[in-house]
Scaffold this motif. Structure first.
Motif, PDB file in Angstrom:
ATOM      1  N   ALA A 112      80.802  44.447  21.920  1.00  0.00           N
ATOM      2  CA  ALA A 112      80.712  44.915  20.530  1.00  0.00           C
ATOM      3  C   ALA A 112      79.567  44.217  19.795  1.00  0.00           C
ATOM      4  O   ALA A 112      78.853  44.842  18.997  1.00  0.00           O
ATOM      5  CB  ALA A 112      82.038  44.661  19.810  1.00  0.00           C
ATOM      6  N   ILE A 113      79.376  42.928  20.084  1.00  0.00           N
ATOM      7  CA  ILE A 113      78.302  42.154  19.443  1.00  0.00           C
ATOM      8  C   ILE A 113      76.939  42.712  19.838  1.00  0.00           C
ATOM      9  O   ILE A 113      76.067  42.921  18.990  1.00  0.00           O
ATOM     10  CB  ILE A 113      78.418  40.656  19.810  1.00  0.00           C
ATOM     11  N   PHE A 114      76.760  42.999  21.125  1.00  0.00           N
ATOM     12  CA  PHE A 114      75.473  43.532  21.597  1.00  0.00           C
ATOM     13  C   PHE A 114      75.204  44.927  21.026  1.00  0.00           C
ATOM     14  O   PHE A 114      74.064  45.277  20.727  1.00  0.00           O
ATOM     15  CB  PHE A 114      75.433  43.556  23.127  1.00  0.00           C
ATOM     16  N   LYS A 115      76.264  45.700  20.861  1.00  0.00           N
ATOM     17  CA  LYS A 115      76.129  47.030  20.256  1.00  0.00           C
ATOM     18  C   LYS A 115      75.626  46.882  18.807  1.00  0.00           C
ATOM     19  O   LYS A 115      74.737  47.613  18.370  1.00  0.00           O
ATOM     20  CB  LYS A 115      77.481  47.751  20.289  1.00  0.00           C
ATOM     21  N   ALA A 116      76.197  45.908  18.090  1.00  0.00           N
ATOM     22  CA  ALA A 116      75.789  45.666  16.693  1.00  0.00           C
ATOM     23  C   ALA A 116      74.329  45.235  16.619  1.00  0.00           C
ATOM     24  O   ALA A 116      73.573  45.718  15.765  1.00  0.00           O
ATOM     25  CB  ALA A 116      76.688  44.594  16.077  1.00  0.00           C
ATOM     26  N   VAL A 117      73.908  44.348  17.516  1.00  0.00           N
ATOM     27  CA  VAL A 117      72.512  43.877  17.527  1.00  0.00           C
ATOM     28  C   VAL A 117      71.570  45.045  17.796  1.00  0.00           C
ATOM     29  O   VAL A 117      70.496  45.153  17.186  1.00  0.00           O
ATOM     30  CB  VAL A 117      72.300  42.747  18.559  1.00  0.00           C
ATOM     31  N   GLY A 118      71.984  45.957  18.680  1.00  0.00           N
ATOM     32  CA  GLY A 118      71.164  47.136  18.977  1.00  0.00           C
ATOM     33  C   GLY A 118      70.884  47.962  17.735  1.00  0.00           C
ATOM     34  O   GLY A 118      69.763  48.432  17.512  1.00  0.00           O
ATOM     35  N   VAL A 119      71.908  48.117  16.880  1.00  0.00           N
ATOM     36  CA  VAL A 119      71.732  48.889  15.641  1.00  0.00           C
ATOM     37  C   VAL A 119      70.893  48.095  14.633  1.00  0.00           C
ATOM     38  O   VAL A 119      70.086  48.663  13.900  1.00  0.00           O
ATOM     39  CB  VAL A 119      73.097  49.289  15.030  1.00  0.00           C
ATOM     40  N   VAL A 120      71.065  46.766  14.626  1.00  0.00           N
ATOM     41  CA  VAL A 120      70.239  45.914  13.750  1.00  0.00           C
ATOM     42  C   VAL A 120      68.760  46.108  14.094  1.00  0.00           C
ATOM     43  O   VAL A 120      67.917  46.247  13.212  1.00  0.00           O
ATOM     44  CB  VAL A 120      70.647  44.423  13.888  1.00  0.00           C
ATOM     45  N   HIS A 121      68.452  46.137  15.387  1.00  0.00           N
ATOM     46  CA  HIS A 121      67.064  46.371  15.812  1.00  0.00           C
ATOM     47  C   HIS A 121      66.528  47.695  15.283  1.00  0.00           C
ATOM     48  O   HIS A 121      65.356  47.804  14.921  1.00  0.00           O
ATOM     49  CB  HIS A 121      66.969  46.374  17.349  1.00  0.00           C
ATOM     50  N   GLN A 122      67.383  48.705  15.258  1.00  0.00           N
ATOM     51  CA  GLN A 122      66.954  50.018  14.777  1.00  0.00           C
ATOM     52  C   GLN A 122      66.733  50.015  13.263  1.00  0.00           C
ATOM     53  O   GLN A 122      65.842  50.678  12.747  1.00  0.00           O
ATOM     54  CB  GLN A 122      67.997  51.079  15.148  1.00  0.00           C
ATOM     55  N   ARG A 123      67.560  49.254  12.560  1.00  0.00           N
ATOM     56  CA  ARG A 123      67.486  49.245  11.090  1.00  0.00           C
ATOM     57  C   ARG A 123      66.370  48.353  10.548  1.00  0.00           C
ATOM     58  O   ARG A 123      65.811  48.625   9.492  1.00  0.00           O
ATOM     59  CB  ARG A 123      68.826  48.775  10.510  1.00  0.00           C
ATOM     60  N   LEU A 124      66.078  47.267  11.261  1.00  0.00           N
ATOM     61  CA  LEU A 124      65.096  46.295  10.751  1.00  0.00           C
ATOM     62  C   LEU A 124      63.728  46.520  11.383  1.00  0.00           C
ATOM     63  O   LEU A 124      63.629  46.854  12.549  1.00  0.00           O
ATOM     64  CB  LEU A 124      65.537  44.868  11.060  1.00  0.00           C
ATOM     65  N   LYS A 125      62.705  46.305  10.597  1.00  0.00           N
ATOM     66  CA  LYS A 125      61.331  46.318  11.118  1.00  0.00           C
ATOM     67  C   LYS A 125      60.674  44.994  10.714  1.00  0.00           C
ATOM     68  O   LYS A 125      60.765  44.589   9.558  1.00  0.00           O
ATOM     69  CB  LYS A 125      60.528  47.479  10.513  1.00  0.00           C
ATOM     70  N   GLY A 126      60.032  44.354  11.671  1.00  0.00           N
ATOM     71  CA  GLY A 126      59.377  43.088  11.342  1.00  0.00           C
ATOM     72  C   GLY A 126      59.631  42.051  12.404  1.00  0.00           C
ATOM     73  O   GLY A 126      59.955  42.377  13.548  1.00  0.00           O
ATOM     74  N   SER A 127      59.461  40.786  12.038  1.00  0.00           N
ATOM     75  CA  SER A 127      59.660  39.703  13.007  1.00  0.00           C
ATOM     76  C   SER A 127      60.885  38.898  12.623  1.00  0.00           C
ATOM     77  O   SER A 127      61.118  38.640  11.442  1.00  0.00           O
ATOM     78  CB  SER A 127      58.424  38.790  13.029  1.00  0.00           C
ATOM     79  N   TYR A 128      61.658  38.531  13.626  1.00  0.00           N
ATOM     80  CA  TYR A 128      62.811  37.679  13.362  1.00  0.00           C
ATOM     81  C   TYR A 128      63.295  37.051  14.676  1.00  0.00           C
ATOM     82  O   TYR A 128      63.230  37.658  15.735  1.00  0.00           O
ATOM     83  CB  TYR A 128      63.964  38.462  12.704  1.00  0.00           C
ATOM     84  N   ALA A 129      63.702  35.823  14.576  1.00  0.00           N
ATOM     85  CA  ALA A 129      64.387  35.137  15.669  1.00  0.00           C
ATOM     86  C   ALA A 129      65.612  34.529  15.019  1.00  0.00           C
ATOM     87  O   ALA A 129      65.513  33.658  14.164  1.00  0.00           O
ATOM     88  CB  ALA A 129      63.498  34.064  16.280  1.00  0.00           C
ATOM     89  N   VAL A 130      66.787  35.040  15.382  1.00  0.00           N
ATOM     90  CA  VAL A 130      68.020  34.728  14.655  1.00  0.00           C
ATOM     91  C   VAL A 130      68.958  33.889  15.507  1.00  0.00           C
ATOM     92  O   VAL A 130      69.155  34.177  16.692  1.00  0.00           O
ATOM     93  CB  VAL A 130      68.740  36.041  14.247  1.00  0.00           C
ATOM     94  N   ILE A 131      69.501  32.848  14.902  1.00  0.00           N
ATOM     95  CA  ILE A 131      70.589  32.090  15.521  1.00  0.00           C
ATOM     96  C   ILE A 131      71.725  32.073  14.494  1.00  0.00           C
ATOM     97  O   ILE A 131      71.549  31.573  13.381  1.00  0.00           O
ATOM     98  CB  ILE A 131      70.174  30.647  15.876  1.00  0.00           C
ATOM     99  N   ALA A 132      72.864  32.676  14.856  1.00  0.00           N
ATOM    100  CA  ALA A 132      73.971  32.794  13.896  1.00  0.00           C
ATOM    101  C   ALA A 132      75.273  32.341  14.540  1.00  0.00           C
ATOM    102  O   ALA A 132      75.566  32.680  15.687  1.00  0.00           O
ATOM    103  CB  ALA A 132      74.093  34.248  13.430  1.00  0.00           C
ATOM    104  N   LEU A 133      76.031  31.570  13.789  1.00  0.00           N
ATOM    105  CA  LEU A 133      77.354  31.147  14.248  1.00  0.00           C
ATOM    106  C   LEU A 133      78.368  32.167  13.747  1.00  0.00           C
ATOM    107  O   LEU A 133      78.449  32.422  12.545  1.00  0.00           O
ATOM    108  CB  LEU A 133      77.669  29.755  13.688  1.00  0.00           C
ATOM    109  N   ILE A 134      79.098  32.790  14.674  1.00  0.00           N
ATOM    110  CA  ILE A 134      80.165  33.714  14.287  1.00  0.00           C
ATOM    111  C   ILE A 134      81.468  32.921  14.370  1.00  0.00           C
ATOM    112  O   ILE A 134      81.942  32.586  15.463  1.00  0.00           O
ATOM    113  CB  ILE A 134      80.211  34.956  15.205  1.00  0.00           C
ATOM    114  N   ALA A 135      81.998  32.579  13.203  1.00  0.00           N
ATOM    115  CA  ALA A 135      83.138  31.662  13.122  1.00  0.00           C
ATOM    116  C   ALA A 135      84.296  32.131  14.010  1.00  0.00           C
ATOM    117  O   ALA A 135      84.707  33.294  13.953  1.00  0.00           O
ATOM    118  CB  ALA A 135      83.602  31.539  11.674  1.00  0.00           C
TER     119      ALA A 135
END
Length: 372
Positions: free
Chosen positions: A29-52
């Motif tokens: 489910a997490i990888f599916k969400a990241v896939g949609v984030v890639h589609q929605r965002l344009k630009g550069s980003y390297a993200v590190i996020a803690l999912i509580a």
């Protein structure tokens, strides 16, 4: 707030919620969400996020503009398993006893669950590896290895091609000594000095308690900070024709001040060489670069820039040569994000209107700071 990071995290949180649909949050489910984030965002980003309560998520934009890597170490707690650490640069891993495993690929996401297991998935449809050239020029630490490229070796290579440019511009016999502007330009300056057969000397001592001047607000503050940041060793300048080597020239105010300092220290002639090509265009991919009107090289010739900074000669790196000598260090690179040098915005969605909006935003910020 006005933080773009907050926008990104909200988009991610929304997509995680959509992907899970009140079910347990699985790596799938997490990888599916990241896939949609890639589609929605344009630009550069390297993200590190803690999912509580779930683990650590890290992912990189589909062009791999910003660096991201991960490493492993034996657990310090005495518990079984491995420790996993994610960072922008390999030096952060090494400094804490972790061994670099690999870079996170462009568009890839890795998820480290609470048991320390690493799950990895390519989440972008058309990823390509185009790291930011300014990382190798200036931003990264020299002892880092990013996307298979040693930053130190990249800067040595830039010094080599810069030496070739210099030899084709002026006779090296006119130069008595090569002096770097600390810190990032040292490898390039050393290699250049060796190539042209001239002594390399440390003529400026850096005050480590002053921050980076090119992102400081206000010309006055930047000018004052250069004097606070660097102190000249007069004996290295007195009566000599000096070649100063800097990693890049952004606004030109720092270079102008440094040339003046070299003259005040007794230099007979002051030549300036930039290990990077002219910075002609704004960066929109996460570096706080000024608008084009503030860039000294925008719509100016090398001669006009030389006159502005007050140097007796000015030598710039060549864009194609720079890409070539850094690119040879890892043939798997698809290219570079080098928009501040070549004006090519790799995401393909940057318009003149965007630059106008950025310029207006910076002007209003400047007015607020002055009124504060």
């Amino acid at each position: 707030t006005e933080s773009d990071t907050e926008v990104l995290i909200n988009v991610l949180a929304h997509e995680l919620e959509q992907a899970a649909r009140d079910l347990p949050l699985t790596p799938e489910a997490i990888f599916k969400a990241v896939g949609v984030v890639h589609q929605r965002l344009k630009g550069s980003y390297a993200v590190i996020a803690l999912i509580a309560g779930h683990g650590l998520l890290a992912f990189r934009d589909p062009f791999g503009i910003r660096p991201l890597c991960f490493g492993e170490a034996d657990s310090h707690q005495g518990s079984p398993g491995r420790e996993v650490m994610v960072a922008s640069e390999s030096v952060a891993l090494e400094g804490t006893g972790h061994k670099l495993v690999r870079d996170v690929a462009p568009g890839e996401a890795i998820f480290i669950d609470l048991q320390g297991r690493v799950h990895a998935r390519q989440c972008a449809e058309h990823p390509s590896l185009n790291p930011c050239m300014f990382e190798f020029v200036y931003l990264a630490r020299p002892d880092s290895v990013m996307d298979g490229v040693s930053v130190y070796q990249a800067r040595l290579n830039m010094g080599e091609t810069l030496a070739q440019r210099l030899i084709s511009t002026m006779p090296p016999s006119e130069i008595d000594v090569v002096i770097p502007i600390p810190e990032s330009s040292r490898p390039s300056a050393m290699q250049l000095a060796q190539k042209i057969g001239k002594p390399y000397r440390e003529g400026f001592v850096k005050n480590r308690y002053v921050g980076r001047t090119f992102i400081m607000p206000g010309q006055g503050m930047r000018k004052k900070s250069v004097r606070q940041k660097l102190n000249a060793i007069a004996s290295e300048f007195k009566g000599r024709n000096v070649l100063l080597v800097d990693d890049s020239i952004v606004r030109g105010t720092t270079s102008k001040e440094i040339v003046q300092m070299a003259r005040e220290a007794g230099a007979r002639k002051v030549y300036m060489a930039s290990a990077a090509p002219p910075v002609r265009f704004p960066n929109v991919y996460g570096i706080d670069m000024p608008t084009k009107d503030e860039l000294i090289a925008h719509n100016r010739s090398t001669e006009e820039i030389r006159q502005y900074i007050g140097a007796d000669a000015l030598i710039y790196q060549d864009v194609a040569a720079m890409k070539k000598v850094v690119g040879t260090l890892n043939p798997k690179l698809d290219g570079f994000e080098a928009s501040c040098f070549d004006g090519v915005y790799i995401t393909g969605d940057v318009s003149a209107a965007d630059f106008e909006a950025l310029a207006a935003q910076r002007r209003s910020q400047g007015e607020e700071e002055e009124g504060a």
